[in-house]
Scaffold this active site. Sequence first.
Site, PDB file in Angstrom:
ATOM      1  N   HIS A 163       7.181  -2.359  -7.705  1.00 40.65           N
ATOM      2  CA  HIS A 163       8.135  -2.669  -6.391  1.00 40.65           C
ATOM      3  C   HIS A 163       9.236  -1.592  -6.016  1.00 40.65           C
ATOM      4  O   HIS A 163       9.505  -1.027  -5.139  1.00 40.65           O
ATOM      5  CB  HIS A 163       8.708  -4.113  -6.749  1.00 40.65           C
ATOM      6  CG  HIS A 163       9.425  -4.504  -5.337  1.00 40.65           C
ATOM      7  ND1 HIS A 163       8.643  -4.995  -4.124  1.00 40.65           N
ATOM      8  CD2 HIS A 163      10.783  -4.525  -4.954  1.00 40.65           C
ATOM      9  CE1 HIS A 163       9.679  -5.470  -3.429  1.00 40.65           C
ATOM     10  NE2 HIS A 163      10.671  -4.738  -3.580  1.00 40.65           N
ATOM     11  N   GLU A 184     -15.471   2.083   2.299  1.00 41.78           N
ATOM     12  CA  GLU A 184     -14.592   1.734   1.019  1.00 41.78           C
ATOM     13  C   GLU A 184     -15.448   0.921  -0.103  1.00 41.78           C
ATOM     14  O   GLU A 184     -14.769   0.902  -1.210  1.00 41.78           O
ATOM     15  CB  GLU A 184     -13.122   0.868   1.227  1.00 41.78           C
ATOM     16  CG  GLU A 184     -13.497  -0.370   2.125  1.00 41.78           C
ATOM     17  CD  GLU A 184     -12.002  -1.105   2.361  1.00 41.78           C
ATOM     18  OE1 GLU A 184     -10.943  -0.670   1.784  1.00 41.78           O
ATOM     19  OE2 GLU A 184     -11.990  -1.915   3.260  1.00 41.78           O
ATOM     20  N   ASN A 222      -8.570   4.112  -1.512  1.00 39.20           N
ATOM     21  CA  ASN A 222      -8.047   3.352  -2.656  1.00 39.20           C
ATOM     22  C   ASN A 222      -8.902   2.466  -3.111  1.00 39.20           C
ATOM     23  O   ASN A 222      -9.140   2.045  -4.393  1.00 39.20           O
ATOM     24  CB  ASN A 222      -6.811   2.489  -2.076  1.00 39.20           C
ATOM     25  CG  ASN A 222      -5.789   3.106  -1.323  1.00 39.20           C
ATOM     26  OD1 ASN A 222      -5.651   4.393  -1.760  1.00 39.20           O
ATOM     27  ND2 ASN A 222      -5.128   2.752  -0.420  1.00 39.20           N
ATOM     28  N   ASP A 223      -9.781   1.934  -2.272  1.00 32.74           N
ATOM     29  CA  ASP A 223     -10.850   1.014  -2.735  1.00 32.74           C
ATOM     30  C   ASP A 223     -12.224   1.451  -3.310  1.00 32.74           C
ATOM     31  O   ASP A 223     -12.756   1.243  -4.124  1.00 32.74           O
ATOM     32  CB  ASP A 223     -11.217  -0.440  -1.690  1.00 32.74           C
ATOM     33  CG  ASP A 223     -10.078  -1.212  -1.933  1.00 32.74           C
ATOM     34  OD1 ASP A 223      -9.927  -1.737  -3.065  1.00 32.74           O
ATOM     35  OD2 ASP A 223      -9.730  -1.819  -0.785  1.00 32.74           O
ATOM     36  N   CYS A 273      -7.844   6.792   5.516  1.00 37.24           N
ATOM     37  CA  CYS A 273      -6.583   6.146   5.282  1.00 37.24           C
ATOM     38  C   CYS A 273      -6.165   5.461   4.126  1.00 37.24           C
ATOM     39  O   CYS A 273      -5.042   4.883   3.978  1.00 37.24           O
ATOM     40  CB  CYS A 273      -6.716   4.882   6.595  1.00 37.24           C
ATOM     41  SG  CYS A 273      -7.855   3.657   5.975  1.00 37.24           S
TER      42      CYS A 273
END
Length: 569
Positions: A186, A429, A452-453, A500
Amino acid sequence: MYLKGIATSSGIAIGKVYKLEQPNIVISEGTGDPQQELQILENALAKTISDIEQIKVRASATLAPEELAIFDAHLMMAQDPEYKDQIVGMIKDGSKADQATKTVSDMMVGMFESMDDAYFKERAADIKDVSFRLLCNILGLNIPDLTAIDEEVVIVAEEMTPSDTAQLNKKYSLGFVTEIGGKTSHAAIMAVALGLPAVVGCTGIMSSCKHGDKIILDAKEGDVIIDPTEEQLKEYEEKRVRFLEEKAALQVLLDKPSITLDGHQVELVANIGSPKDMDNVIANGAEGVGLYRTEFLYMESTEDFPSEEEQFKAYKVVLERAEGKRIVVRTLDIGGDKKLPYFEFDPEMNPFLGYRAIRLCLDRKDIFKTQVRALLRASVYGKLAIMFPMIATIDEFKAAKQFVLDTKEELKAEGVEVSDNIEIGMMVEIPASAVLADEFAKYADFFSIGTNDLIQYSMAADRMSEKVAYLYQPLNPSILRLIKMTIDGAHSQGRWCGMCGEMGGDPMAAPVLLGLGLDEFSMSATKILPTRKIITSLNKAEMEDLANKALKCHTESEVSELVKSVLKG
Ligand code: PEP
Ligand code: MG
């Protein structure tokens, strides 16, 4: 003294250490008078709630709504009747307020931490944050007030909690270093959002410095120097000035097109999570939005799914503020690690491979309908493109697209105006859709590669797990080949292809992606100008050669070496 941590953002900070030392909690012994202890608890809970409310108000000046949602979670926790009842129960049985709070909190933290789910693990951090505040209030201990800092400092802390980062005053906080935390913690994400230099996971920092020590941190390299020599101070001051000059120099690219030396143009667009992010999109010269993650709208809502009207308002604002530039809105991508407080997901062994995103929307058309209606109604206020997440098969894409077209007819029949120029595309993805991209392109208007995926599923490596983080290899030739298949597939049908995932804004990936023919790069808004600088300094034809060589490499490090030779030159 030199220490190494994990680089999170960019920039150099040089200043005095402000050591964020949390009060030492010592739990009392013996038994208490229940009447008295209950009153202590009531007062401390009331103060805890008002503390959190005040922090939220102060934080709202700098944070986006989805980042503020954390304080609603904290408020909910502090007001949770079950939490309070358990503490009260122990007090009635003779425990003192601090003892009961500690026991109940530890038990809940332990329970959430042992859950095999990132969402619940995060909830454990929330409980820790709230119960720490509550315990301090019970014991009358002062929690350091970051908002009271009135000189420029570098904050050094064991850990930066969400309430700590929210209290940072950008005017006086030059940066921060934490003992624990990783690249996706975080604190690291907040540092990027706030544009602050920060180094996390810097083991030993707390015992190596004291309040007022001179400190240097290089957030790009993850370097931390305490008590630097005159020579080091000079070196880093020069680096700092150079960094600021380079940052300022990028401003000239603000409204320039993203064209290579040999005249090939690409689009550099932004990822957003809420309408408020449009300020950043505009300030950083993005050419539109390549990914609007709408799930934040759903995650901010605490009671129920956001209504059609609420959604319509959000989409309309974004489209209007884009002044005709394309906004790619991704339909609800919930499930996996993204949960909703008002919707129960059946437990699954592998939620990342389970009932989520388009799978859920095609199954729960009532939920999907509200969003699609809101999007279509907003479409007349700008240039809307819709894309579906987690598409694995052509049947899924066709069903989702047909649902949008049917809903459009329904709205028209109601007399509602809907744009006739809405592109309907999909995220690539899942490896299956990358492999079949040339066929998908017969149906989809465009692709946006969600690396990312895509990397997580190709490498079979959970993107939330630190232990397998080494398998996040965007430049691995296997990933590059999947990307090439996707781009070539799109182009074979005259479609455009964007990206993206985080790789879209990775400076090391830009030359290869350009060479592979990527049309649109979507990234965090703060990365737009540095990426434009890279693109405008490259030659497309040369990058095609580079990409061809990269596709034949065996390892990610071989590709990295190739890219480095280009970026250096
Ligand atoms: C991706 O998977 O690359 C992506 C952009 O989507 P998210 O990170 O929201 O899953
Ligand atoms: Mg994704």
